[in-house]
Write a protein that holds these residues in place. Structure first.
Motif, PDB file in Angstrom:
ATOM      1  N   UNK A  45     -54.706  49.719 -31.736  1.00 59.55           N
ATOM      2  CA  UNK A  45     -55.907  48.933 -31.423  1.00 59.55           C
ATOM      3  C   UNK A  45     -55.597  47.442 -31.535  1.00 59.55           C
ATOM      4  N   UNK A  46     -54.923  47.041 -32.581  1.00 57.98           N
ATOM      5  CA  UNK A  46     -54.684  45.608 -32.816  1.00 57.98           C
ATOM      6  C   UNK A  46     -53.690  44.983 -31.847  1.00 57.98           C
ATOM      7  N   UNK A  47     -52.819  45.797 -31.233  1.00 56.84           N
ATOM      8  CA  UNK A  47     -51.801  45.262 -30.315  1.00 56.84           C
ATOM      9  C   UNK A  47     -52.126  45.494 -28.839  1.00 56.84           C
ATOM     10  N   UNK A  48     -53.350  45.889 -28.528  1.00 61.01           N
ATOM     11  CA  UNK A  48     -53.813  46.118 -27.153  1.00 61.01           C
ATOM     12  C   UNK A  48     -53.270  47.402 -26.543  1.00 61.01           C
ATOM     13  N   UNK A  49     -52.430  48.159 -27.266  1.00 59.54           N
ATOM     14  CA  UNK A  49     -51.812  49.361 -26.715  1.00 59.54           C
ATOM     15  C   UNK A  49     -52.859  50.381 -26.268  1.00 59.54           C
ATOM     16  N   UNK A  50     -53.915  50.554 -27.057  1.00 56.08           N
ATOM     17  CA  UNK A  50     -54.962  51.502 -26.687  1.00 56.08           C
ATOM     18  C   UNK A  50     -55.578  51.117 -25.342  1.00 56.08           C
ATOM     19  N   UNK A  51     -55.892  49.834 -25.169  1.00 59.83           N
ATOM     20  CA  UNK A  51     -56.511  49.398 -23.915  1.00 59.83           C
ATOM     21  C   UNK A  51     -55.585  49.636 -22.724  1.00 59.83           C
ATOM     22  N   UNK A  64     -51.180  40.174 -30.480  1.00 61.85           N
ATOM     23  CA  UNK A  64     -52.009  40.888 -31.449  1.00 61.85           C
ATOM     24  C   UNK A  64     -53.401  40.258 -31.471  1.00 61.85           C
ATOM     25  N   UNK A  65     -54.414  41.079 -31.672  1.00 61.48           N
ATOM     26  CA  UNK A  65     -55.791  40.575 -31.745  1.00 61.48           C
ATOM     27  C   UNK A  65     -55.962  39.692 -32.979  1.00 61.48           C
ATOM     28  N   UNK A  66     -56.522  38.520 -32.763  1.00 62.47           N
ATOM     29  CA  UNK A  66     -56.813  37.566 -33.836  1.00 62.47           C
ATOM     30  C   UNK A  66     -57.904  36.632 -33.314  1.00 62.47           C
ATOM     31  N   UNK A  67     -58.677  36.045 -34.206  1.00 63.49           N
ATOM     32  CA  UNK A  67     -59.728  35.136 -33.747  1.00 63.49           C
ATOM     33  C   UNK A  67     -59.174  34.058 -32.809  1.00 63.49           C
ATOM     34  N   UNK A  68     -59.932  33.764 -31.777  1.00 63.40           N
ATOM     35  CA  UNK A  68     -59.639  32.739 -30.777  1.00 63.40           C
ATOM     36  C   UNK A  68     -58.567  33.121 -29.759  1.00 63.40           C
ATOM     37  N   UNK A 108     -72.554  39.998 -20.330  1.00 65.53           N
ATOM     38  CA  UNK A 108     -72.746  38.976 -21.352  1.00 65.53           C
ATOM     39  C   UNK A 108     -72.917  39.727 -22.660  1.00 65.53           C
ATOM     40  N   UNK A 109     -72.094  39.439 -23.684  1.00 68.58           N
ATOM     41  CA  UNK A 109     -72.246  40.114 -24.965  1.00 68.58           C
ATOM     42  C   UNK A 109     -70.945  40.246 -25.723  1.00 68.58           C
ATOM     43  N   UNK A 110     -70.905  41.246 -26.608  1.00 71.43           N
ATOM     44  CA  UNK A 110     -69.787  41.415 -27.533  1.00 71.43           C
ATOM     45  C   UNK A 110     -69.428  42.895 -27.633  1.00 71.43           C
ATOM     46  N   UNK A 111     -68.126  43.173 -27.781  1.00 67.42           N
ATOM     47  CA  UNK A 111     -67.671  44.554 -27.910  1.00 67.42           C
ATOM     48  C   UNK A 111     -66.633  44.631 -29.018  1.00 67.42           C
ATOM     49  N   UNK A 112     -66.794  45.620 -29.908  1.00 68.56           N
ATOM     50  CA  UNK A 112     -65.903  45.800 -31.049  1.00 68.56           C
ATOM     51  C   UNK A 112     -65.174  47.133 -30.953  1.00 68.56           C
ATOM     52  N   UNK A 113     -63.940  47.137 -31.450  1.00 69.94           N
ATOM     53  CA  UNK A 113     -63.090  48.327 -31.492  1.00 69.94           C
ATOM     54  C   UNK A 113     -62.582  48.436 -32.923  1.00 69.94           C
ATOM     55  N   UNK A 114     -63.086  49.415 -33.678  1.00 71.07           N
ATOM     56  CA  UNK A 114     -62.774  49.516 -35.107  1.00 71.07           C
ATOM     57  C   UNK A 114     -62.292  50.918 -35.450  1.00 71.07           C
ATOM     58  N   UNK A 115     -61.148  50.984 -36.131  1.00 70.28           N
ATOM     59  CA  UNK A 115     -60.603  52.230 -36.657  1.00 70.28           C
ATOM     60  C   UNK A 115     -60.912  52.252 -38.142  1.00 70.28           C
ATOM     61  N   UNK A 116     -61.452  53.381 -38.623  1.00 70.81           N
ATOM     62  CA  UNK A 116     -61.664  53.479 -40.068  1.00 70.81           C
ATOM     63  C   UNK A 116     -61.240  54.857 -40.555  1.00 70.81           C
ATOM     64  N   UNK A 117     -60.858  54.883 -41.825  1.00 67.55           N
ATOM     65  CA  UNK A 117     -60.461  56.123 -42.493  1.00 67.55           C
ATOM     66  C   UNK A 117     -61.482  56.392 -43.580  1.00 67.55           C
ATOM     67  N   UNK A 159     -57.658  58.146 -25.357  1.00 64.50           N
ATOM     68  CA  UNK A 159     -56.339  57.515 -25.277  1.00 64.50           C
ATOM     69  C   UNK A 159     -55.760  57.296 -26.672  1.00 64.50           C
ATOM     70  N   UNK A 160     -56.586  56.854 -27.601  1.00 65.06           N
ATOM     71  CA  UNK A 160     -56.097  56.614 -28.961  1.00 65.06           C
ATOM     72  C   UNK A 160     -55.702  57.935 -29.626  1.00 65.06           C
ATOM     73  N   UNK A 161     -56.462  58.977 -29.403  1.00 66.51           N
ATOM     74  CA  UNK A 161     -56.108  60.287 -29.957  1.00 66.51           C
ATOM     75  C   UNK A 161     -54.736  60.718 -29.435  1.00 66.51           C
ATOM     76  N   UNK A 162     -54.486  60.525 -28.132  1.00 71.61           N
ATOM     77  CA  UNK A 162     -53.170  60.855 -27.563  1.00 71.61           C
ATOM     78  C   UNK A 162     -52.071  60.019 -28.189  1.00 71.61           C
TER      79      UNK A 162
END
Length: 170
Positions: A45-51, A64-68, A108-117, A159-162
């Motif tokens: 997720x953090x390195x754009x690989x999932x997308x 890698x995903x980071x602010x700005x 117009x808006x915001x989209x989040x991608x979060x992995x949690x355990x 895709x992430x599951x794969x």
């Protein structure tokens, strides 16, 4: 360029955030179980690989995903969607980021991608967003546009599951 909406960063504290006048999106997908799966999912997720595994083209200003960090998503080789990462996090049991729309994006808006355990070790991907049409063709698409957004969120989970299947076997 500035963001095209006011509630910048709203998804950081509350993935269910949805300002008035926006449509919510919340899709949660079970990815697997255990530390190796979480670490693999977080990295993807953090390195754009999932997308990229979903099949979209990304042009990013960082690896890698980071602010700005600026991100332009190109869909079907035709629709360019400029965004900027508004927050990112890497914690022992949670990792992800969100981007907000910039001028030229069809929405117009915001989209989040979060992995949690979770406490039982289950690893989940949550795709959460709030949006409204910004371009005529997004408005014309109406409910079909929102259906495509939900389908994209489900494809991210698949895709992430794969991508994490090998880590699940370890």
């Amino acid at each position: 360029m500035s963001f095209t909406y006011e509630a910048v960063g709203a998804t950081r504290e509350n993935l269910a955030a949805c300002p008035p006048g926006f449509h919510p999106l919340h899709v949660r997908t079970r990815i697997g179980e255990g530390g190796p799966v979480f670490r693999r999912a977080a990295e993807a997720v953090l390195t754009w690989e999932m997308h990229r595994a979903v099949g979209v083209t990304l042009d990013t200003s960082a690896d890698r995903a980071a602010p700005d960090v600026d991100v332009t998503v190109t869909l079907a080789g035709l629709i360019k969607a400029p965004c900027r990462v508004v927050w990112a996090l890497e914690e022992p049991r949670r990792a992800g980021w969100a981007y907000g729309t910039l001028p030229g994006h069809p929405e117009c808006g915001e989209e989040a991608f979060v992995v949690d355990r979770t406490g039982d070790g289950t690893v989940w991907l949550t795709v959460a967003a709030f949006s409204r049409p910004a371009k005529w063709y997004a408005r014309a698409g109406g409910a079909a546009t929102r259906g495509l957004q939900h389908a994209y969120a489900r494809r991210c989970g698949a895709a992430l599951r794969r991508l994490c299947a090998e880590a699940a076997e370890a």
